[in-house]
Design a protein around this motif. Sequence first.
Motif, mmCIF file in Angstrom:
data_model
loop_
_atom_site.group_PDB
_atom_site.id
_atom_site.type_symbol
_atom_site.label_atom_id
_atom_site.label_comp_id
_atom_site.label_asym_id
_atom_site.label_seq_id
_atom_site.Cartn_x
_atom_site.Cartn_y
_atom_site.Cartn_z
ATOM 1 N N ASP A 1 -1.399 3.393 10.584
ATOM 2 C CA ASP A 1 -1.227 2.046 10.043
ATOM 3 C C ASP A 1 -0.362 1.184 10.952
ATOM 4 O O ASP A 1 -0.678 0.031 11.228
ATOM 5 C CB ASP A 1 -0.670 2.084 8.613
ATOM 6 N N LEU B 1 0.831 -1.205 0.000
ATOM 7 C CA LEU B 1 0.000 0.000 0.000
ATOM 8 C C LEU B 1 0.864 1.252 0.000
ATOM 9 O O LEU B 1 0.656 2.154 -0.826
ATOM 10 C CB LEU B 1 -0.920 -0.009 1.230
ATOM 11 N N GLN C 1 -1.517 7.044 3.870
ATOM 12 C CA GLN C 1 -2.184 5.756 4.049
ATOM 13 C C GLN C 1 -3.083 5.750 5.277
ATOM 14 O O GLN C 1 -4.157 5.126 5.265
ATOM 15 C CB GLN C 1 -1.167 4.608 4.117
ATOM 16 N N LEU D 1 -6.368 7.355 4.265
ATOM 17 C CA LEU D 1 -7.204 6.467 3.455
ATOM 18 C C LEU D 1 -7.965 5.486 4.352
ATOM 19 O O LEU D 1 -9.164 5.262 4.168
ATOM 20 C CB LEU D 1 -6.337 5.690 2.457
ATOM 21 N N LEU D 2 -7.255 4.909 5.309
ATOM 22 C CA LEU D 2 -7.886 3.952 6.227
ATOM 23 C C LEU D 2 -8.929 4.631 7.110
ATOM 24 O O LEU D 2 -10.022 4.109 7.326
ATOM 25 C CB LEU D 2 -6.814 3.283 7.089
ATOM 26 N N THR E 1 -3.426 1.163 -3.637
ATOM 27 C CA THR E 1 -4.498 1.704 -2.799
ATOM 28 C C THR E 1 -5.759 0.842 -2.834
ATOM 29 O O THR E 1 -6.663 1.046 -2.016
ATOM 30 C CB THR E 1 -4.844 3.136 -3.230
ATOM 31 N N THR F 1 -6.842 -0.715 0.462
ATOM 32 C CA THR F 1 -7.346 0.110 1.564
ATOM 33 C C THR F 1 -8.589 -0.480 2.224
ATOM 34 O O THR F 1 -8.672 -0.592 3.449
ATOM 35 C CB THR F 1 -7.666 1.537 1.070
#
Length: 223
Positions: free
Chosen positions: A190, A76, A128, A131-132, A82, A85
């Motif tokens: 993350d 990722l 990242q 996105l999560l 992506t 995700t």
Amino acid sequence: MRCFLCNMPLYLAHHGICYQCSKNIPKLNKVCPQCSLPHSLSTQICYRCLENKPHWDTLIATSDYINPLKKLIQQLKFYHKTELTLALARLMFLTWYKKRLANEIIKPDLVTCVPLHHIRYWSRGFNQAELLAKVIAKWLNCDFYPHLLYRHQRAIDQKKLSLKERKQNVETLYECRKNLSQKSVMLIDDIVTTGNTINAVSQQLKKCGAINIQVICLCRTVL
């Protein structure tokens, strides 16, 4: 659509990881509910948190920073996959939801994430953690504030520093500029390694009035 781990066809394509692979992901056993590190004391909270209480209140992690999640996170972050995700966010959400069903955690008022420095953001093209967090906030039907925290000058890469240097490196790095009075906050990242970054962030959130901070991460590095 096939499972990202075993390549078998998925019954529900949007899950990304099949039930069997999700079930077999290594779990963290007998961990402190505050820092999510292993401990063997008779008390619920570990000696680390008793001696040096962190600014956050709860930390929930899906697994240690080992394969298969280690490989998926690297894909990722460094290979811009992506499409992973949704599957990774789902694993985080399910871990949180188990705690919620056991009445061990409250639903937050808002969701935010650990910010990247703008130079790293531009070079990578995305954060990242953001996105999560966006996906998880949607599932929780919570307000999402991706820019709740402001990051100052670029820090030295944490991987190049000692534990003491890592702590000093992030102490004045973040700032929150929003009134969070009486708000409970979910902070998404993350990976949590030493905890210095999320502790510095949590300190800023508490200074702005947050009454409860729950950190949700995909992997917790067991030091």
